[in-house]
Scaffold this motif. Sequence first.
Motif, PDB file in Angstrom:
ATOM      1  N   GLU A 366     -18.740  78.417 -22.471  1.00 35.89           N
ATOM      2  CA  GLU A 366     -18.766  79.754 -23.398  1.00 35.89           C
ATOM      3  C   GLU A 366     -20.051  79.847 -23.735  1.00 35.89           C
ATOM      4  OE1 GLU A 366     -16.322  81.791 -23.574  1.00 35.89           O
ATOM      5  OE2 GLU A 366     -14.948  80.812 -22.356  1.00 35.89           O
ATOM      6  N   VAL A 367     -20.547  79.137 -24.104  1.00 33.99           N
ATOM      7  CA  VAL A 367     -22.239  79.028 -24.827  1.00 33.99           C
ATOM      8  C   VAL A 367     -22.900  79.622 -23.632  1.00 33.99           C
ATOM      9  CG1 VAL A 367     -24.210  77.565 -25.297  1.00 33.99           C
ATOM     10  CG2 VAL A 367     -21.992  77.193 -26.528  1.00 33.99           C
ATOM     11  N   VAL A 368     -22.846  79.249 -22.206  1.00 38.26           N
ATOM     12  CA  VAL A 368     -23.618  79.699 -21.173  1.00 38.26           C
ATOM     13  C   VAL A 368     -23.453  81.245 -21.057  1.00 38.26           C
ATOM     14  CG1 VAL A 368     -24.093  79.605 -18.667  1.00 38.26           C
ATOM     15  CG2 VAL A 368     -24.136  77.422 -20.221  1.00 38.26           C
ATOM     16  N   CYS A 369     -22.175  81.426 -21.019  1.00 38.65           N
ATOM     17  CA  CYS A 369     -21.706  82.970 -20.769  1.00 38.65           C
ATOM     18  C   CYS A 369     -22.306  84.020 -21.770  1.00 38.65           C
ATOM     19  CB  CYS A 369     -20.233  83.027 -21.140  1.00 38.65           C
ATOM     20  SG  CYS A 369     -19.228  82.213 -19.640  1.00 38.65           S
ATOM     21  N   GLU A 370     -22.756  83.580 -22.902  1.00 41.36           N
ATOM     22  CA  GLU A 370     -23.311  84.393 -23.744  1.00 41.36           C
ATOM     23  C   GLU A 370     -24.678  84.963 -23.108  1.00 41.36           C
ATOM     24  OE1 GLU A 370     -24.295  82.626 -27.490  1.00 41.36           O
ATOM     25  OE2 GLU A 370     -21.692  82.097 -27.698  1.00 41.36           O
ATOM     26  N   LEU A 371     -25.160  84.206 -22.260  1.00 43.94           N
ATOM     27  CA  LEU A 371     -26.559  84.686 -21.711  1.00 43.94           C
ATOM     28  C   LEU A 371     -26.187  85.449 -20.338  1.00 43.94           C
ATOM     29  CD1 LEU A 371     -28.623  81.587 -22.099  1.00 43.94           C
ATOM     30  CD2 LEU A 371     -28.572  83.456 -23.439  1.00 43.94           C
ATOM     31  N   VAL A 372     -25.030  85.398 -20.074  1.00 41.76           N
ATOM     32  CA  VAL A 372     -24.617  86.040 -18.508  1.00 41.76           C
ATOM     33  C   VAL A 372     -24.297  87.510 -18.713  1.00 41.76           C
ATOM     34  CG1 VAL A 372     -23.027  85.918 -16.425  1.00 41.76           C
ATOM     35  CG2 VAL A 372     -23.814  83.785 -17.526  1.00 41.76           C
ATOM     36  N   PRO A 373     -25.151  88.387 -17.992  1.00 41.68           N
ATOM     37  CA  PRO A 373     -24.859  89.710 -18.368  1.00 41.68           C
ATOM     38  C   PRO A 373     -23.392  90.354 -17.990  1.00 41.68           C
ATOM     39  CG  PRO A 373     -26.768  89.283 -17.038  1.00 41.68           C
ATOM     40  CD  PRO A 373     -25.990  88.108 -16.813  1.00 41.68           C
ATOM     41  N   SER A 374     -22.798  90.046 -16.894  1.00 37.16           N
ATOM     42  CA  SER A 374     -21.538  90.867 -16.253  1.00 37.16           C
ATOM     43  C   SER A 374     -20.360  90.018 -16.577  1.00 37.16           C
ATOM     44  CB  SER A 374     -21.591  91.096 -14.804  1.00 37.16           C
ATOM     45  OG  SER A 374     -21.064  90.130 -14.115  1.00 37.16           O
ATOM     46  N   ALA A 380     -15.541  84.270 -13.581  1.00 38.23           N
ATOM     47  CA  ALA A 380     -15.836  83.374 -12.627  1.00 38.23           C
ATOM     48  C   ALA A 380     -16.268  81.759 -12.811  1.00 38.23           C
ATOM     49  CB  ALA A 380     -16.582  83.893 -11.473  1.00 38.23           C
ATOM     50  N   LEU A 381     -17.173  82.019 -13.992  1.00 41.26           N
ATOM     51  CA  LEU A 381     -17.806  80.584 -14.389  1.00 41.26           C
ATOM     52  C   LEU A 381     -16.618  79.977 -15.286  1.00 41.26           C
ATOM     53  CD1 LEU A 381     -21.301  81.377 -15.595  1.00 41.26           C
ATOM     54  CD2 LEU A 381     -20.716  79.948 -13.760  1.00 41.26           C
ATOM     55  N   ARG A 382     -16.106  80.724 -16.079  1.00 42.92           N
ATOM     56  CA  ARG A 382     -14.907  80.017 -16.832  1.00 42.92           C
ATOM     57  C   ARG A 382     -13.892  79.483 -15.996  1.00 42.92           C
ATOM     58  NH1 ARG A 382     -15.018  85.139 -20.057  1.00 42.92           N
ATOM     59  NH2 ARG A 382     -16.677  84.522 -21.808  1.00 42.92           N
ATOM     60  N   GLU A 383     -13.299  80.145 -14.966  1.00 43.37           N
ATOM     61  CA  GLU A 383     -12.322  79.735 -13.934  1.00 43.37           C
ATOM     62  C   GLU A 383     -12.980  78.396 -13.359  1.00 43.37           C
ATOM     63  OE1 GLU A 383      -9.312  80.846 -10.360  1.00 43.37           O
ATOM     64  OE2 GLU A 383     -10.720  82.447 -11.013  1.00 43.37           O
ATOM     65  N   TYR A 388     -12.423  72.634 -12.642  1.00 38.26           N
ATOM     66  CA  TYR A 388     -13.104  71.132 -12.725  1.00 38.26           C
ATOM     67  C   TYR A 388     -12.772  70.417 -13.526  1.00 38.26           C
ATOM     68  CZ  TYR A 388     -17.030  67.745 -12.460  1.00 38.26           C
ATOM     69  OH  TYR A 388     -17.634  66.771 -12.116  1.00 38.26           O
ATOM     70  N   ILE A 389     -12.430  71.010 -15.044  1.00 39.09           N
ATOM     71  CA  ILE A 389     -11.978  69.982 -16.000  1.00 39.09           C
ATOM     72  C   ILE A 389     -10.643  69.380 -15.706  1.00 39.09           C
ATOM     73  CG2 ILE A 389     -11.234  70.058 -18.456  1.00 39.09           C
ATOM     74  CD1 ILE A 389     -13.617  72.119 -19.084  1.00 39.09           C
ATOM     75  N   GLN A 390      -9.639  70.254 -15.119  1.00 34.12           N
ATOM     76  CA  GLN A 390      -8.580  69.897 -14.452  1.00 34.12           C
ATOM     77  C   GLN A 390      -8.763  68.825 -13.326  1.00 34.12           C
ATOM     78  OE1 GLN A 390      -4.874  70.819 -15.413  1.00 34.12           O
ATOM     79  NE2 GLN A 390      -6.319  71.559 -17.145  1.00 34.12           N
ATOM     80  N   MET A 391      -9.512  68.944 -12.849  1.00 34.71           N
ATOM     81  CA  MET A 391      -9.629  67.881 -11.631  1.00 34.71           C
ATOM     82  C   MET A 391     -10.275  66.636 -11.969  1.00 34.71           C
ATOM     83  SD  MET A 391     -10.837  70.750  -8.923  1.00 34.71           S
ATOM     84  CE  MET A 391     -12.091  69.701  -7.714  1.00 34.71           C
ATOM     85  N   LYS A 392     -11.235  66.809 -12.885  1.00 35.65           N
ATOM     86  CA  LYS A 392     -12.006  65.380 -13.216  1.00 35.65           C
ATOM     87  C   LYS A 392     -11.122  64.462 -13.627  1.00 35.65           C
ATOM     88  CE  LYS A 392     -15.251  64.412 -16.795  1.00 35.65           C
ATOM     89  NZ  LYS A 392     -16.226  64.645 -17.824  1.00 35.65           N
ATOM     90  N   PRO A 393     -10.256  64.400 -14.530  1.00 35.18           N
ATOM     91  CA  PRO A 393      -9.621  63.270 -15.106  1.00 35.18           C
ATOM     92  C   PRO A 393      -8.809  62.448 -14.038  1.00 35.18           C
ATOM     93  CG  PRO A 393      -8.759  65.223 -16.321  1.00 35.18           C
ATOM     94  CD  PRO A 393      -9.922  65.739 -15.244  1.00 35.18           C
ATOM     95  N   VAL A 394      -8.511  63.047 -12.665  1.00 30.58           N
ATOM     96  CA  VAL A 394      -8.126  62.530 -11.624  1.00 30.58           C
ATOM     97  C   VAL A 394      -8.794  61.306 -11.188  1.00 30.58           C
ATOM     98  CG1 VAL A 394      -7.072  62.498  -9.297  1.00 30.58           C
ATOM     99  CG2 VAL A 394      -6.489  64.327 -11.230  1.00 30.58           C
ATOM    100  N   TRP A 395     -10.182  61.879 -10.897  1.00 31.34           N
ATOM    101  CA  TRP A 395     -10.918  60.728 -10.339  1.00 31.34           C
ATOM    102  C   TRP A 395     -11.842  59.761 -11.444  1.00 31.34           C
ATOM    103  CZ3 TRP A 395     -15.788  62.595 -11.648  1.00 31.34           C
ATOM    104  CH2 TRP A 395     -16.336  63.709 -11.664  1.00 31.34           C
ATOM    105  N   ARG A 396     -11.833  60.151 -12.693  1.00 31.51           N
ATOM    106  CA  ARG A 396     -12.174  59.374 -13.834  1.00 31.51           C
ATOM    107  C   ARG A 396     -11.313  58.373 -14.555  1.00 31.51           C
ATOM    108  NH1 ARG A 396     -17.051  57.771 -15.200  1.00 31.51           N
ATOM    109  NH2 ARG A 396     -18.344  59.334 -15.919  1.00 31.51           N
ATOM    110  N   ALA A 397     -10.089  58.541 -14.453  1.00 31.34           N
ATOM    111  CA  ALA A 397      -8.883  57.943 -14.910  1.00 31.34           C
ATOM    112  C   ALA A 397      -8.841  56.359 -14.425  1.00 31.34           C
ATOM    113  CB  ALA A 397      -7.320  58.236 -15.014  1.00 31.34           C
ATOM    114  N   ARG A 417      -8.447  76.010  -4.600  1.00 36.26           N
ATOM    115  CA  ARG A 417      -8.877  77.325  -5.432  1.00 36.26           C
ATOM    116  C   ARG A 417     -10.441  77.151  -5.753  1.00 36.26           C
ATOM    117  NH1 ARG A 417      -9.767  81.780  -5.927  1.00 36.26           N
ATOM    118  NH2 ARG A 417      -9.878  82.876  -7.813  1.00 36.26           N
ATOM    119  N   PHE A 418     -10.780  76.043  -6.277  1.00 43.09           N
ATOM    120  CA  PHE A 418     -12.208  75.803  -6.454  1.00 43.09           C
ATOM    121  C   PHE A 418     -13.142  76.180  -5.342  1.00 43.09           C
ATOM    122  CE2 PHE A 418     -15.976  73.255  -7.343  1.00 43.09           C
ATOM    123  CZ  PHE A 418     -16.284  73.266  -8.737  1.00 43.09           C
ATOM    124  N   ALA A 419     -12.764  75.701  -4.100  1.00 38.14           N
ATOM    125  CA  ALA A 419     -13.427  75.963  -2.828  1.00 38.14           C
ATOM    126  C   ALA A 419     -13.504  77.368  -2.582  1.00 38.14           C
ATOM    127  CB  ALA A 419     -12.756  75.158  -1.857  1.00 38.14           C
TER     128      ALA A 419
END
Length: 479
Positions: A366-374, A380-383, A388-397, A417-419
Amino acid sequence: TLRAADKALLPGFHTFEWQPALKNVSPSCHVGIIDGLSGWAASVDDVPADTITRRFRYDVALVSALKDLEEDIVEGLRERGLEDSACTTGFSVMIKESCDGMGDVSEKHGGGPMMPKKAVRFSFTIMSVSFQAEGEEEVVVIFREPKPNFELSCKPLCLMFVDESDHETLTAVLGPLVAERNAMKQSRLILSVGGLPRSFRFHFRGTGYDEKMVREMEGLEASGSTYICTLCDSTRAEASHNMVLHSVTRGHDENLERYEIWRTNPFSESAMELRDRVKGVSAKPFIETHPTMDALHCDIGNATEFYKIFQDEIGEVFQRANPSREERRSWRAALDKQLRKKLKLKPVMRMNGNYARKLMTQEAVEVVCELVPSEERREALRELMGLYIQMKPVWRATCPAKECPDQLCRYSFNSQRFADLLSTTFKYRYDGKITNYLHKTLAHVPEIIERDGSIGAWASEGNESANKLFRRFRKMNAR
């Protein structure tokens, strides 16, 4: 009293025996800290190796670690309703091995002997002890390490002042450890646990290595190689076009066979054809690693990549080719300033685990998006970050099936979807190229988890945290 307690806790205190006796390893049990170069003293060219190294004998260190768990093992048997006195054979112990270069460890003050300014630590963790009664199919786990990445469960085996890139010295110092490890695979340890002699078999898995170290140990080309992966034969270009569908095929034995082909060139091929046949194996593998992906370095590698995506999006690189270095520098400065102001994230010289954890969050995006014009790029960045946040716990747990079953089930869908996002919206970055860890994150996670049950539990994190202890004991500032 302290001295006596010290002796009882350090390797070399307990008596044990191996059946059959270990090949080329002394049967003596009371061996403490030894010079890691013992046995190499009269080297071929009589040049003393310019390194100081200290280690424990591998079997003695394992005995000490098992005796530390004595109460847990006896209690585990009792809890499973197994008759203590009947369970004397059929124990097996699963060991995680980690090895990591520690960068600069020069003393900040104090004029000891001149040392290479780098160090390497090799350590092991007892992950589980299981029991199989004679004639029974069922394997009962009687002890499982609850905190496999805790620095205190990670026992140091060898400390050396060597640069991890100095292949010759590294192999010379670790050679004896590998020999002991190979001897132990063929043999059973007889050790008194809970007042009765019991027999243990050991299984070793080298998983606590970052990619640089895996490539070094397994004889593969360095990380920038076109052969992008330590788990499959894919090239960088293939991996960027087909991001998800790859299976784990590489292994230590195959690497050894490929090295023989590389060495002998049996089909008299040109250098390029030969390299393609052996898929980038160009040195002799010398330590067997378990083909997995290191969760900590995966996190760091992916955060580095997101950090670069953020800069590109601030500068709208998707609609312009080859921006100048000045422009790139200004985007980076803007990003750093924004992260520091809004998230109190200080810029770091080298991406580390803590920075990565803070950067890979929805609030950072969200903080980065403040600097992204369109607006559509912001979406796209948020998605991308959301996936990524959905995927990460799987290989961190430590145990994904228990800790995040839903994310585990959705992993393949999310990675697909990420790909898709990378190859359409972010095509300007991923046309014909992709980073090593993104490839592993997208292509190999479900298969590794199906095979091993976890990625996070087998990470190098414990060994990395213990590096702090080493620095502390040497009275050095952290880097």
